[in-house]
Scaffold this motif. Structure first.
Motif, PDB file in Angstrom:
ATOM      1  N   ALA A  51      26.533  15.350  -0.601  1.00 34.40           N
ATOM      2  CA  ALA A  51      25.921  14.280   0.200  1.00 34.40           C
ATOM      3  C   ALA A  51      26.861  13.091   0.316  1.00 34.40           C
ATOM      4  O   ALA A  51      27.007  12.508   1.401  1.00 34.40           O
ATOM      5  CB  ALA A  51      24.595  13.851  -0.431  1.00 34.40           C
ATOM      6  N   LEU A  72      28.609  11.654   3.752  1.00 28.91           N
ATOM      7  CA  LEU A  72      28.410  10.244   4.093  1.00 28.91           C
ATOM      8  C   LEU A  72      29.752   9.540   4.306  1.00 28.91           C
ATOM      9  O   LEU A  72      29.922   8.796   5.271  1.00 28.91           O
ATOM     10  CB  LEU A  72      27.603   9.544   2.998  1.00 28.91           C
ATOM     11  CG  LEU A  72      27.197   8.110   3.282  1.00 28.91           C
ATOM     12  CD1 LEU A  72      26.340   8.016   4.537  1.00 28.91           C
ATOM     13  CD2 LEU A  72      26.439   7.548   2.090  1.00 28.91           C
ATOM     14  N   GLY A  79      28.565   6.210  10.720  1.00 25.12           N
ATOM     15  CA  GLY A  79      27.848   5.911   9.488  1.00 25.12           C
ATOM     16  C   GLY A  79      26.424   5.461   9.674  1.00 25.12           C
ATOM     17  O   GLY A  79      25.632   5.516   8.755  1.00 25.12           O
ATOM     18  N   THR A 116      20.525   2.061   6.857  1.00 22.61           N
ATOM     19  CA  THR A 116      20.646   3.493   6.564  1.00 22.61           C
ATOM     20  C   THR A 116      21.730   3.736   5.534  1.00 22.61           C
ATOM     21  O   THR A 116      21.547   4.526   4.599  1.00 22.61           O
ATOM     22  CB  THR A 116      20.976   4.283   7.855  1.00 22.61           C
ATOM     23  OG1 THR A 116      19.973   3.999   8.825  1.00 22.61           O
ATOM     24  CG2 THR A 116      21.047   5.764   7.604  1.00 22.61           C
ATOM     25  N   LEU A 117      22.865   3.062   5.680  1.00 26.00           N
ATOM     26  CA  LEU A 117      23.955   3.215   4.718  1.00 26.00           C
ATOM     27  C   LEU A 117      23.539   2.754   3.324  1.00 26.00           C
ATOM     28  O   LEU A 117      23.854   3.413   2.330  1.00 26.00           O
ATOM     29  CB  LEU A 117      25.182   2.429   5.175  1.00 26.00           C
ATOM     30  CG  LEU A 117      26.009   3.039   6.290  1.00 26.00           C
ATOM     31  CD1 LEU A 117      27.098   2.078   6.722  1.00 26.00           C
ATOM     32  CD2 LEU A 117      26.605   4.353   5.842  1.00 26.00           C
ATOM     33  N   ASP A 140      21.153   5.310   1.829  1.00 23.82           N
ATOM     34  CA  ASP A 140      21.920   6.490   1.415  1.00 23.82           C
ATOM     35  C   ASP A 140      22.730   6.208   0.147  1.00 23.82           C
ATOM     36  O   ASP A 140      22.789   7.043  -0.758  1.00 23.82           O
ATOM     37  CB  ASP A 140      22.854   6.950   2.538  1.00 23.82           C
ATOM     38  CG  ASP A 140      22.104   7.572   3.701  1.00 23.82           C
ATOM     39  OD1 ASP A 140      20.920   7.940   3.533  1.00 23.82           O
ATOM     40  OD2 ASP A 140      22.706   7.687   4.793  1.00 23.82           O
ATOM     41  N   THR A 149      30.752   5.531  -4.108  1.00 20.58           N
ATOM     42  CA  THR A 149      29.482   5.162  -3.477  1.00 20.58           C
ATOM     43  C   THR A 149      29.400   3.663  -3.256  1.00 20.58           C
ATOM     44  O   THR A 149      29.093   3.203  -2.150  1.00 20.58           O
ATOM     45  CB  THR A 149      28.293   5.624  -4.348  1.00 20.58           C
ATOM     46  OG1 THR A 149      28.397   7.024  -4.553  1.00 20.58           O
ATOM     47  CG2 THR A 149      26.969   5.307  -3.684  1.00 20.58           C
ATOM     48  N   VAL A 176      30.765   2.988   0.612  1.00 16.43           N
ATOM     49  CA  VAL A 176      29.535   3.024   1.398  1.00 16.43           C
ATOM     50  C   VAL A 176      28.833   1.670   1.397  1.00 16.43           C
ATOM     51  O   VAL A 176      28.522   1.106   2.456  1.00 16.43           O
ATOM     52  CB  VAL A 176      28.600   4.140   0.880  1.00 16.43           C
ATOM     53  CG1 VAL A 176      27.306   4.167   1.656  1.00 16.43           C
ATOM     54  CG2 VAL A 176      29.289   5.481   0.968  1.00 16.43           C
TER      55      VAL A 176
END
Length: 192
Positions: free
Chosen positions: A61, A65, A74, A79-80, A83, A179, A183
């Motif tokens: 995942a 991403l 993205g 949403t980012l 996630d 992460t 992200v």
């Protein structure tokens, strides 16, 4: 789909664990104890396999991403962030299960066998106080280790002793760093 697969695997594992615990209370002969040892090994392997599956799916995942981010697809900042939080929290839970499952032979043998070497050195194990004599970590202790490692990108008060614990600590920190750094930073950039 991944949570559904994991749940389907967790249900029989839970029943198998309950069966082994029930049989352990009824064991009276050497043959019973040998059957229990075999059952415990199977349950432990299944639990580690499920933990491996959760870790792998979480890493996949994260890969997709990051691939979407680098490709400019993205999504929105909200949403980012969702996630990133999902991957980060799953990372913590997965590695808490790893630490719990490997340290001193796993939860079933942790309090039973004194022969196994610890994979993690908790502060309570170093205190020369009779209150901590015979102390054994529980799941919350491993969850704390995983949380602090994912937050600080390094162990805090609990040191990894074995090579496998060190490798797991490094993997968790790397996933958390990717992460949060890539992200979450991109999501904050979009918001700003």
């Amino acid at each position: 789909m991944a949570p559904a697969i994991e749940l389907l695997l967790l249900i029989p594992l839970s029943f198998a664990t309950a069966w082994v615990q029930t049989k352990a209370k009824q064991a009276t002969t050497q043959a019973h104890y040998q059957l229990l040892a075999y059952g415990r090994r199977l349950v432990r392997r299944a639990a580690l396999g499920l933990t491996m599956l959760i870790t792998l799916l979480n890493f996949i995942a994260l890969y997709f991403l990051i691939k979407a981010l680098l490709g400019g697809h993205g999504g929105t900042a909200q949403t980012l962030l969702v996630d990133a939080v999902n991957i980060w929290c799953t990372n913590i839970l997965a590695f808490a299960l790893w630490f719990w499952g490997i340290d001193r032979g796993g939860p079933a043998s942790r309090g039973v066998s004194l022969r196994t070497q610890p994979d993690l050195l908790f502060p309570q194990m170093s205190i020369a106080d009779e209150r901590y004599q015979g102390w054994s970590p529980g799941f919350v202790d491993y969850l704390f280790v995983a949380f602090t490692n994912a937050t600080a990108f390094s162990p805090t008060d609990t040191m990894p002793l074995s090579s496998r614990a060190k490798l797991l600590t490094m993997a968790e920190a790397a996933i958390s760093l990717l992460t949060l750094a890539l992200v979450a930073a991109r999501a904050v950039n979009i918001l700003a």
